[in-house]
Structures are given as C-alpha cells and as structure tokens.
Design an enzyme around this catalytic site. Structure first.
Site, PDB file in Angstrom:
ATOM      1  N   GLU A 107       0.863  -1.175   0.000  1.00 48.64           N
ATOM      2  CA  GLU A 107       0.000   0.000   0.000  1.00 48.64           C
ATOM      3  C   GLU A 107       0.908   1.235   0.000  1.00 48.64           C
ATOM      4  O   GLU A 107       1.817   1.323   0.821  1.00 48.64           O
ATOM      5  CB  GLU A 107      -0.900   0.000   1.229  1.00 48.64           C
ATOM      6  CG  GLU A 107      -1.876  -1.163   1.287  1.00 48.64           C
ATOM      7  CD  GLU A 107      -2.713  -1.138   2.553  1.00 48.64           C
ATOM      8  OE1 GLU A 107      -3.591  -0.238   2.651  1.00 48.64           O
ATOM      9  OE2 GLU A 107      -2.488  -1.972   3.434  1.00 48.64           O
ATOM     10  N   ARG A 158       5.811 -13.255   9.534  1.00 53.10           N
ATOM     11  CA  ARG A 158       6.453 -11.969   9.266  1.00 53.10           C
ATOM     12  C   ARG A 158       7.780 -11.904  10.006  1.00 53.10           C
ATOM     13  O   ARG A 158       8.045 -12.687  10.921  1.00 53.10           O
ATOM     14  CB  ARG A 158       5.551 -10.820   9.678  1.00 53.10           C
ATOM     15  CG  ARG A 158       5.296 -10.723  11.172  1.00 53.10           C
ATOM     16  CD  ARG A 158       4.254  -9.672  11.503  1.00 53.10           C
ATOM     17  NE  ARG A 158       4.625  -8.375  10.977  1.00 53.10           N
ATOM     18  CZ  ARG A 158       3.805  -7.340  10.918  1.00 53.10           C
ATOM     19  NH1 ARG A 158       2.546  -7.478  11.321  1.00 53.10           N
ATOM     20  NH2 ARG A 158       4.214  -6.176  10.452  1.00 53.10           N
ATOM     21  N   LYS A 181       4.600   0.651  12.031  1.00 48.46           N
ATOM     22  CA  LYS A 181       4.550   1.930  11.316  1.00 48.46           C
ATOM     23  C   LYS A 181       4.278   3.072  12.277  1.00 48.46           C
ATOM     24  O   LYS A 181       4.870   4.156  12.165  1.00 48.46           O
ATOM     25  CB  LYS A 181       3.490   1.869  10.228  1.00 48.46           C
ATOM     26  CG  LYS A 181       3.469   3.085   9.323  1.00 48.46           C
ATOM     27  CD  LYS A 181       2.422   2.937   8.235  1.00 48.46           C
ATOM     28  CE  LYS A 181       2.744   1.802   7.295  1.00 48.46           C
ATOM     29  NZ  LYS A 181       1.795   1.698   6.174  1.00 48.46           N
TER      30      LYS A 181
END
Length: 829
Positions: A81, A319, A329
């Site tokens: 994204e 992950r 983030k």
C-alpha cells in the site's frame, strides 16, 4: 536426476538474473578504471556460492503445483500500500516473491494496492519503487508495467453490481457505531442488519447513487452477504465499498466510492492471473473471505479464470520480527516526528532507505532472508544474524583502506626531513585482481588514540612508552617520548623507526613485535567525518520491560567523529565515482566496515567532490554486543550462571553420576547460519549456529585450515551444546562442532559430521534403538569431574565403515536417521 534438474534450474536462473544486472553495470559505468584503482563490484544478489537455497513449505507447494500442471506458469506479486516507507520486514516479502518467480521460471508483478486515497501519496510510490529496484538489482525487476489496483476500479465496480444482482451483497445504512455493535465479538455471534433483507434492486439503485456522489460520506456502505454467525469475524458481512469524496493520486476525482482492501486485493490477483498469492500470517483469517469473493465472482465472466481450480490461492508465512528493532509503522512515525532520528533514511532506522544509507548491500539482505527461512511459526530473529550476513558479504566485496578516527600525532625523529616513501599495498588481501593502492609514509604520521596507552592493561600489544609496534606495511617504531598538554592528554608521540624492519621484515636477533596498527601520513591524509552508528535500541525487545519503547533508545546509537582522516586512495575513488546513488564501501582496517554517506534524496557529484568526506559505519568487524555480554576472563563462573537459562537442560552434577556418560553429554542438531575468519587467528572460524535455542550460538572452531566458509554455511551439523563456554582468542565459544578426521596431524583429512538434511534443528541425538534419551544431560560440563565425562565420550566417537557416527559400536541417531560423514572409519573430535 531430479536433484540434477533442480540444480540446473537454479544455475540458469542465476544466469538470467546476473546478465541484465551485469549489462546494466557495464552501460551505466561508461568506462573502466585502471586495474590498480578500480573499485570492486559488489557481489550480485543472485550469486550461488553464498548460500544454498533451503526447502520450505512454499517451495514444496509450488513444485507440487508444477508437477500437477495446475497453472500455466508461476506468477507472484508484491502488493504494498503506498501509504508509507518500506522496512526490512518488506524486504523479506520482496525477496520471497521475486525470488520464487525467478527460481521457477515465472514472473512477479509489481502492484500498488491504492484503494485508500486519504493515506496514499506519490512520494511513497516513488520511494517504494526505488527500494524494490535497489533490492533486486534492476531498473525493472517486475514483469511488464507497474500495476495499480486503481487500474481495475471499473472491474471492481462491475463485480460489485454482479454480487448485488445475485443477492450476495447489500447496501447498509447503519452508522459505524451501530455496525460494530451488530458485528458481535469473538465470543458472541453477530446480528443481521435491518438492511440485510433489502431487495437487491433497491441496493443496486442506492449503490449507483453512491457512485454518482449523491450520498454523504459515512451514510452507507456496500457489504457482502455471507454469515453474521460465523466464528470468523472477517466473514460477518464485511464492507466492500465505502463513500470517499477524496481525490485519488492516480484517478483524480473520477470516483466517489472506493473498494475495501480485502475485496480489491483478491480480484486484482485474479485479473493478473496470480498463481500464488503470498502474504504474512496476519491475513490467515482473511483467506476464507479471499476464496469466497473469487468463487462467487467466477460465474460473472469478469475474471479470466474458467474454473475454481485455476483461481489464485493465498498462502501465509510468518512476518519478520527483529531484536533491537521496532517495525510498527506507528512507532517508526513517532521516532521521526519526535526527532529521535534524522528522518526516514536515518541509517539507524529499519526502513529500506535507512538500511541502504547505512551501507547494507542487497546481496547481504537476500542472504539474511534465506538464512532465517520461511515458515508459519512466528519468531524473533537476533539482529546479529543480519549483521553477520553483512560482514560475510562485505568481507569478500569491500576493498581495504586505512582510516584514523581519533588521531594522535606521531613524529619519527630519525626520519629524514622532507623525505616521502610510498608503499604499494593490496586493495583486498584475498582478491589480487582488484589491484593495489599507494600509501605514502613520511616523518609525521597519525595513529589512533586507541593504539597508545600510557598505562596499558595486561595483554595490551600496541604502542606504550618505551615499547615497539609495527606500522602495517611499513616499519617498526619505538616510542622514545610522550608529549602531553596541561590536562595530561597525549598531544604528540616521538618515536624512532628501525630501517631493517621495512614491509614486515624482522632482522636476525630482534624479537618479533606482536602489535600491528594502522597509520596515515599527516601530509597526505584526507580529512573525514565518521558517523559511528550502533543499534537504535539497547534492549532486544524495546518496551517489553519499561512499557514504553522510547525509554529503551540507545543513547550511544550515534557518535560523530569529525576530526578523523582517511588515506588518499579513498578520496581518489570518490573523485572517480560516477554515481552518488551507490555509496563507496570499505573495510577500514582494524576499525570496521564503512560507506560514504548518500542521503536518500541524492547529491550532486560536485557536492561530494568539494565537500568533506563523510562515512557511516555499516557494521563492526565482529559482534561487539556479544563480547560486551560475555563474562570477562577469570569470571567464567558468573558467566555460566548468567547463561543458566540458555543451557538449562540437566540437573545437579552429583545426581548425574549414575547416568551413562553418553547421556550426560548434550549432542544436538545445529545449522550453521554464518561463518567468518577469526579476526586474530587464521586457523579459526567464528560461526553462528542455530541449535534450537532462543538465539544462535557463537562457536569458534579450528576448521579454517580444512574447509572454506561455503563448506560450512547452511549445513546441518552435530554440536556439543553443554561444554563449558570458553574464550578462544578473545571470542566466547558456546559449543563444539564435531568433525571426522583421518591421517596424521599436518596431513590429515577433515570432514564435518552431518545430520540428515531433513533433520529438525535443536533435537537431541540418541543412540540407535533408543526412542528417546532416558536422562537429561548435565546443565554444563564445567567441573573437573564433568569435563572428564566429555573426554571419555569423545574417545568412543568414530565413524564406521558406512561413514555413520558411532559411540562405541552403536550408531548416533536423530529422528530422521543416522548422522554421517564423508570419511569412513575415522576418529571424531
């Protein structure tokens, strides 16, 4: 035959990847520097000898699909994204998706999932493309053009109308708060919205009004009609479209409604005929929704697939979680906004732009991703594994040079005034093809303040008052006078040189000098600033203990040394560098690995050539954090107590006396993650070995005389895990790797003892006919009596005629079979 075919496929894949990068390097360089000054090209990310690709569940799935001819070809995608900067966790996904596409002769799409116009920006798009190009070593590593989910907005809309007409979607006018209330919880089922039974014709009319911009934001959403009683919250009538009166970076003001990620993502995969949609584990619960959308849309004719078996399938992997790092983030934004770092490309940041500016190489990151593997189990990786991969890559690729970070003036009293001597020295000790560099020597030189001590500690082998040291490549000097300022700080050293010791010579009768230090001619040294970067956080898991990750920032994560010097050849390299996008990387001898500073925005060549040289420390020559954590010599008992949790397998030594010797020794399957030469001993390797503990162990072995680094890395070895940790030439060794040997010392053959390739790392070895060991091993074999246990066991270890590891006449086994060596009938030690 199958193994040979796979090796051939990997080789050809490497050629296909290497040739475009090589051609790009040739055409972009414009010319070649003379051999004596040419900088070495960094190893390509695709070069095979660095590591062997390990099998994992995704490779098994793809190979099964290929064998069954399920798809026409393998096609993966990387779909970020565009709402932020990529970090090292994304690097794992990039290398996995692009790597699998190349490995299986397929392709990988680059697609931006740009479905939320409120958070997306062209700045992020450009930064992400640059990161992917850098990581994969190509201007266009993806197949075809860069794709955007917004390319398919018309198709998404048609699919939504189809779902409405099939009574599989409806417009809901509940408020956001009411929708949360109706959704239910993990323990309570949801309730049907009053609008769920709205006639599809009415929903279609309202949906078209939403598209036309006739409805206010938040007044309605389009929802899939699935199952409000589902235990999976993602299946409780999720939203498909919401109203957004916002301009989109790609489509402008053309749309007033925008699709939700879960809806757009799977349709984009289908439209691009993705075969394997690979994402991280947090999307595992979204997979039923992914499949539901595609299966319900299959009859619409809007997708290119003709049957369910051809639809894309989603697969999840764990992950990346890294110690001494935060990847959230939100937390990264907080670090930037509160100015704890100097922007997104600060070399301490885990962003790819920060890592690139730090000086890490794409090949070292690919090696790291291959080392940590691909699985479905969440784990946290020791950051030292990443640092070791960088060292391994740069040790081979980076040219050497002298640098002085904290200079002390040294005057050679018996050197002729005005005379300058030049030494031709190798750019790289193991790569003569890189040529030589010229180092000037004169009456006044600089040495580093760490290389002189007025009151030296025991074992200090560098320069002291009245002592001698060798200036690397030049002469031995003896300190005759120390000049100090009014504060007592050393201002200047006066020394004499011994002419007969030129270039490493030791005259007859003269005692060999132990210490060797770097130096620079004061007349020819080039001023430079050194940004000495370290880990951004001082604890492995920031915030775990304090509750606030900001409290765990490392106050010593950056030290700026702006009075240093580098040798003239470094300045000459900078003058000849044609692109400031790629930094110059060096091993500054005895100091560390450094690169020229290149901010993400780039600089003009004139700025680099006329300004002061600035270098960022990439990584230390060895793991200094582990050395700080290791017990000091003479304090081994405290060190063992501190590590008790790591070795806590067995019990009290007295209670173990009746246990058979073999069962008191802890032999485990380990996997060598990395290996590098010991900085102070040519015959030793320093390895990082995964033995199934929370973090890899450091093991120092004497295998450097018998094999190369590539012979060790990625091998499943047999490790003695409960020996007393001991320092070997300054580095704490936490185990022993077993090897078989034949022949006399000096002419012996040595080969590793290996566990089966499929063996699970960390499992304890047993003797044949034992399902499992009946006793726990000793915690640590540290007392004199316990150390004799290992001596007795080691005398009984050997390989039989079938090359199997044996204890006496019994084979040593793991669950997958016996351990073996390439040497039959050999001693094992």
């Amino acid at each position: 035959r199958v193994v040979a075919q796979r090796r051939a496929q990997r080789t050809m894949a490497g050629v296909r990847r290497a040739v475009p990068a090589l051609l790009c390097a040739v055409f972009c360089s414009g010319f070649q520097l003379p051999r004596s000054t040419r900088r070495p090209a960094l190893r390509m990310v695709t070069e095979e000898p660095i590591f062997q690709k390990r099998k994992h569940f995704l490779r098994n799935i793809i190979e099964d699909d290929i064998q069954r001819a399920r798809y026409a070809g393998v096609r993966t995608r990387f779909p970020p994204e565009p709402n932020g900067y990529l970090h090292i966790g994304h690097a794992k996904s990039i290398n996995l998706n692009f790597g699998l596409g190349l490995e299986y002769e397929g392709a990988t799409n680059m697609r931006f999932d740009d479905t939320n116009p409120l958070k997306e920006d062209i700045e992020y798009i450009n930064a992400i493309l640059k990161d992917v190009q850098w990581l994969r070593g190509s201007q266009a590593p993806w197949d075809g053009e860069v794709r955007y989910s917004s390319d398919y907005f018309d198709v998404f809309y048609e699919c939504a109308e189809f779902l409405i007409q099939q009574d599989l979607a409806y417009v809901d006018t509940l408020s956001a708060e009411e929708m949360r209330e109706y959704r239910g919880t993990l323990t309570e089922p949801g309730k049907d919205s009053p609008d769920r039974m709205r006639p599809w014709e009415e929903s279609l009319e309202i949906f078209r009004a939403m598209k036309a911009g006739d409805m206010a934001e938040g007044s309605a959403v389009l929802r899939a009609k699935i199952d409000m009683q589902s235990p999976n919250l993602n299946m409780r009538d999720p939203a498909i479209y919401r109203i957004r009166h916002a301009s989109h970076p790609m489509t402008g003001d053309a749309w007033k409604i925008y699709p939700m990620y879960d809806y757009a993502h799977c349709i984009s995969d289908a439209l691009e005929e993705i075969s394997h949609s690979i994402c991280t584990l947090e999307f595992q619960d979204h997979r039923p929704l992914y499949d539901w959308f595609l299966e319900k849309l299959l009859p619409s004719g809007l997708l290119p697939q003709s049957k369910v078996e051809l639809l894309p399938r989603q697969y999840e992997f764990s992950r990346l979680n890294l110690e001494y790092t935060v990847l959230s983030k939100r937390k990264l934004i907080q670090l930037v906004e509160e100015k704890k770092v100097h922007g997104w490309d600060d070399p301490r940041m885990p962003t790819i732009s920060g890592i690139r500016r730090r000086g890490y190489t794409p090949s070292s990151l690919e090696l790291f991703c291959e080392r940590i593997g691909v699985s479905k189990v969440d784990s946290t990786i020791d950051v030292s594994v990443l640092e070791d991969c960088v060292r391994l890559d740069l040790d081979e690729a980076a040219p050497r040079a002298f640098a002085i970070q904290k200079p002390v003036k040294l005057t050679i009293s018996n050197w002729p005034e005005g005379e300058v001597e030049s030494f031709q020295v190798p750019r790289h000790p193991k790569r003569p093809e890189l040529g030589e560099r010229t180092v000037a020597f004169g009456k006044t030189i600089y040495i580093d303040e760490e290389d002189f001590k007025l009151d030296p500690p025991k074992g200090y082998n560098r320069l002291v008052p009245g002592g001698r040291v060798r200036l690397k490549y030049a002469y031995v000097v003896e300190c005759s006078e120390v000049i100090q300022d009014e504060t007592g700080a050393v201002k200047e050293l006066v020394c004499t040189y011994i002419p007969e010791t030129r270039a490493g010579a030791t005259p007859d009768g003269m005692k060999k000098v132990k210490g060797i230090i770097q130096w620079l001619s004061a007349e020819h040294a080039v001023p430079a600033t050194f940004n000495v970067y370290d880990r951004l956080f001082r604890t492995p898991n920031p915030g775990d203990s304090s509750g606030d990750f900001m409290q765990d920032l490392n106050p010593k994560s950056l030290e700026v040394l702006d009075n240093g010097f580098v040798e003239l050849s470094v300045k000459e390299d900078a003058d000849k560098q044609m692109s400031v996008e790629e930094p110059l990387r060096y091993q500054f001898e005895r100091v560390g690995y450094f690169c020229s500073d290149v901010p993400a925005a780039g600089l003009d060549v004139a700025d680099v050539n006329t300004g002061k040289l600035v270098f960022n420390r990439i990584v230390t020559l060895r793991d200094t954090w582990q050395m700080q954590a290791a017990p000091a010599e003479g304090d081994a008992e405290n060190g063992e107590d501190a590590k008790a949790g790591k070795y806590a397998y067995g019990g009290d030594a007295k209670k173990q006396r009746d246990v058979p010797d073999f069962e008191r020794v802890e032999l485990r399957v380990g996997q060598v993650l990395s290996a590098e030469p010991h900085p102070d001993a040519e015959a030793l390797f320093v390895e990082k070995v995964d033995c199934g503990d929370d973090e890899p162990r450091t093991i120092v072995s004497g295998l450097a005389k018998h094999m190369s680094v590539s012979d060790l890395v990625d091998r499943k070895v047999v490790v003695v895990c409960n020996l007393k940790p001991a320092k070997m030439r300054g580095i704490l060794s936490e185990g022993m790797i077993l090897a078989a040997s034949t022949g006399e010392e000096g002419a012996e053959k040595v080969e590793l003892v290996l566990a089966p390739e499929a063996a699970e790392v960390g499992q304890r070895l047993v003797l044949d006919s034992q399902a499992a060991s009946e006793h726990l091993p000793d915690e640590v074999l540290k007392s004199e009596g316990q150390q004799k246990v290992w001596k007795r066991v080691s005398k009984e270890l050997s390989t039989n005629a079938a090359s199997e590891l044996c204890f006496g006449d019994r084979r040593v086994m793991c669950a997958e079979g016996p351990c073996t060596s390439a040497l039959p009938s050999a001693d094992v030690r």
